[in-house]
Design a protein around this motif. Structure first.
Motif, PDB file in Angstrom:
ATOM      1  N   ASN A 122       1.749  -1.146   9.966  1.00  0.00           N
ATOM      2  CA  ASN A 122       1.665  -2.587   9.668  1.00  0.00           C
ATOM      3  C   ASN A 122       0.887  -2.833   8.384  1.00  0.00           C
ATOM      4  O   ASN A 122       0.021  -3.708   8.314  1.00  0.00           O
ATOM      5  N   MET A 123       1.193  -2.058   7.361  1.00  0.00           N
ATOM      6  CA  MET A 123       0.468  -2.155   6.091  1.00  0.00           C
ATOM      7  C   MET A 123       1.054  -3.297   5.263  1.00  0.00           C
ATOM      8  O   MET A 123       2.225  -3.277   4.917  1.00  0.00           O
ATOM      9  N   VAL A 124       0.232  -4.307   4.983  1.00  0.00           N
ATOM     10  CA  VAL A 124       0.685  -5.484   4.238  1.00  0.00           C
ATOM     11  C   VAL A 124      -0.258  -5.659   3.047  1.00  0.00           C
ATOM     12  O   VAL A 124      -1.332  -6.253   3.170  1.00  0.00           O
ATOM     13  N   ALA A 125       0.156  -5.135   1.906  1.00  0.00           N
ATOM     14  CA  ALA A 125      -0.712  -5.126   0.723  1.00  0.00           C
ATOM     15  C   ALA A 125      -1.110  -6.527   0.297  1.00  0.00           C
ATOM     16  O   ALA A 125      -2.280  -6.775  -0.035  1.00  0.00           O
ATOM     17  N   GLU A 126      -0.150  -7.458   0.311  1.00  0.00           N
ATOM     18  CA  GLU A 126      -0.471  -8.806  -0.178  1.00  0.00           C
ATOM     19  C   GLU A 126      -1.481  -9.527   0.711  1.00  0.00           C
ATOM     20  O   GLU A 126      -2.187 -10.423   0.265  1.00  0.00           O
ATOM     21  N   ASP A 127      -1.562  -9.130   1.986  1.00  0.00           N
ATOM     22  CA  ASP A 127      -2.549  -9.717   2.901  1.00  0.00           C
ATOM     23  C   ASP A 127      -3.819  -8.869   2.990  1.00  0.00           C
ATOM     24  O   ASP A 127      -4.750  -9.235   3.708  1.00  0.00           O
ATOM     25  N   MET A 149       0.846  -1.182   0.000  1.00  0.00           N
ATOM     26  CA  MET A 149       0.000   0.000   0.000  1.00  0.00           C
ATOM     27  C   MET A 149       0.883   1.234   0.000  1.00  0.00           C
ATOM     28  O   MET A 149       1.474   1.561   1.008  1.00  0.00           O
ATOM     29  N   GLU A 150       0.966   1.856  -1.141  1.00  0.00           N
ATOM     30  CA  GLU A 150       1.773   3.064  -1.256  1.00  0.00           C
ATOM     31  C   GLU A 150       0.870   4.283  -1.279  1.00  0.00           C
ATOM     32  O   GLU A 150      -0.189   4.272  -1.894  1.00  0.00           O
ATOM     33  N   PHE A 151       1.302   5.311  -0.602  1.00  0.00           N
ATOM     34  CA  PHE A 151       0.592   6.580  -0.589  1.00  0.00           C
ATOM     35  C   PHE A 151       1.424   7.554  -1.413  1.00  0.00           C
ATOM     36  O   PHE A 151       2.354   8.170  -0.909  1.00  0.00           O
ATOM     37  N   THR A 152       1.100   7.658  -2.696  1.00  0.00           N
ATOM     38  CA  THR A 152       1.923   8.468  -3.600  1.00  0.00           C
ATOM     39  C   THR A 152       1.502   9.934  -3.599  1.00  0.00           C
ATOM     40  O   THR A 152       2.290  10.800  -3.948  1.00  0.00           O
ATOM     41  N   THR A 153       0.258  10.210  -3.195  1.00  0.00           N
ATOM     42  CA  THR A 153      -0.199  11.598  -3.065  1.00  0.00           C
ATOM     43  C   THR A 153      -0.736  11.781  -1.654  1.00  0.00           C
ATOM     44  O   THR A 153      -1.179  10.809  -1.030  1.00  0.00           O
ATOM     45  N   PRO A 154      -0.705  13.001  -1.136  1.00  0.00           N
ATOM     46  CA  PRO A 154      -1.198  13.226   0.233  1.00  0.00           C
ATOM     47  C   PRO A 154      -2.659  12.797   0.385  1.00  0.00           C
ATOM     48  O   PRO A 154      -3.492  13.068  -0.478  1.00  0.00           O
ATOM     49  N   VAL A 155      -2.936  12.105   1.484  1.00  0.00           N
ATOM     50  CA  VAL A 155      -4.295  11.636   1.772  1.00  0.00           C
ATOM     51  C   VAL A 155      -4.939  12.601   2.763  1.00  0.00           C
ATOM     52  O   VAL A 155      -4.420  12.807   3.864  1.00  0.00           O
ATOM     53  N   ARG A 205       6.818   7.400   7.736  1.00  0.00           N
ATOM     54  CA  ARG A 205       6.154   7.660   6.450  1.00  0.00           C
ATOM     55  C   ARG A 205       7.162   7.597   5.305  1.00  0.00           C
ATOM     56  O   ARG A 205       6.890   7.004   4.260  1.00  0.00           O
ATOM     57  N   GLN A 206       8.333   8.188   5.503  1.00  0.00           N
ATOM     58  CA  GLN A 206       9.367   8.185   4.469  1.00  0.00           C
ATOM     59  C   GLN A 206       9.775   6.748   4.107  1.00  0.00           C
ATOM     60  O   GLN A 206      10.020   6.434   2.945  1.00  0.00           O
ATOM     61  N   GLN A 207       9.801   5.876   5.114  1.00  0.00           N
ATOM     62  CA  GLN A 207      10.172   4.480   4.900  1.00  0.00           C
ATOM     63  C   GLN A 207       8.981   3.608   4.501  1.00  0.00           C
ATOM     64  O   GLN A 207       9.115   2.404   4.374  1.00  0.00           O
ATOM     65  N   GLN A 208       7.818   4.239   4.327  1.00  0.00           N
ATOM     66  CA  GLN A 208       6.575   3.562   3.951  1.00  0.00           C
ATOM     67  C   GLN A 208       6.180   2.464   4.933  1.00  0.00           C
ATOM     68  O   GLN A 208       5.609   1.446   4.558  1.00  0.00           O
ATOM     69  N   GLN A 209       6.481   2.709   6.217  1.00  0.00           N
ATOM     70  CA  GLN A 209       6.098   1.777   7.272  1.00  0.00           C
ATOM     71  C   GLN A 209       4.908   2.294   8.075  1.00  0.00           C
ATOM     72  O   GLN A 209       4.311   1.550   8.853  1.00  0.00           O
ATOM     73  N   ARG A 210       4.590   3.567   7.885  1.00  0.00           N
ATOM     74  CA  ARG A 210       3.547   4.212   8.686  1.00  0.00           C
ATOM     75  C   ARG A 210       3.029   5.400   7.899  1.00  0.00           C
ATOM     76  O   ARG A 210       3.784   5.999   7.119  1.00  0.00           O
ATOM     77  N   TYR A 211       1.755   5.742   8.073  1.00  0.00           N
ATOM     78  CA  TYR A 211       1.218   6.950   7.440  1.00  0.00           C
ATOM     79  C   TYR A 211       0.514   7.764   8.523  1.00  0.00           C
ATOM     80  O   TYR A 211      -0.631   7.492   8.881  1.00  0.00           O
TER      81      TYR A 211
END
Length: 197
Positions: free
Chosen positions: A87-92, A1-7, A61-67
């Motif tokens: 704890n974002m796990v896209a495949e799960d 789960m990538e956040f490429t634009t601000p949510v 957030r920079q390491q894409q581990q937390r938003y």
């Protein structure tokens, strides 16, 4: 789960936007209360610890581990606290909601529930999650009650799960909400925030 634009998420009661380092000054007025941090993994009740909290959140957030988000009270326009996806796990197709704290003046006002509505809605309806987890310190009975009231299912306790303040390890109580449950919760527990209803 990538956040490429601000949510940015908003309902009738709360607005969530990405946490920024520049939020330090506005958050000081609500964060500098030792009671807020009693059951949280770290502290943020003085300038040094709040700065460290913000730095860790932004690094996550920079390491894409937390938003991390700031929680804004739409009634007053004030920054009231912070919350995060982690704890974002896209495949799960799962993630966790946590690192949540809200200033004492905003507690028991419905603001935290409004923020959870936004996070859950986005997780299930936009990110395609099948499962959202929430965890809390086993000693934090107030948080556990709030999770039960919002319709989350208690799944059990993970013993000696995470390091917390003072060098001790905490037991963590795990709750979850599943996609099939979300539709009903949106119509019942969170109905006041559901624009579709």
């Amino acid at each position: 789960m990538e956040f490429t634009t601000p949510v940015v998420l908003e309902n009738s009661r709360a607005r969530l936007r990405p946490l920024e380092a520049s939020d330090f000054e506005a958050l000081k007025s609500v964060a500098f209360d030792p009671n807020l941090w009693e059951h949280i993994l770290t502290r943020g009740d003085d300038a040094v610890s709040l700065a460290a909290y913000l730095a860790a959140a932004l690094q996550g957030r920079q390491q894409q581990q937390r938003y991390p988000f700031v929680i804004i009270d739409r009634r007053t326009g004030q920054l009231a606290g912070s919350t995060s996806y982690y704890n974002m796990v896209a495949e799960d197709q799962r993630l966790s909601i946590g690192y949540t704290w809200v200033g004492s003046a905003f507690q028991r006002t419905g603001l935290n529930r409004a923020a959870k509505h936004l996070l859950l809605s986005y997780a299930f309806e936009e990110l395609g999650c099948e499962r959202v987890e929430l965890e809390t310190d086993a000693r934090n009975h107030k948080s556990q009650q709030a999770m039960r009231r919002m319709g989350a299912t208690e799944e059990g306790t993970l013993r000696s799960h995470r390091p917390t303040q003072g060098g001790r390890r905490r037991d963590t109580v795990i709750f979850s909400i599943l996609r099939p449950e979300w539709t009903e919760l949106g119509r019942t527990v969170f109905a006041e925030f559901d624009a579709r209803g």
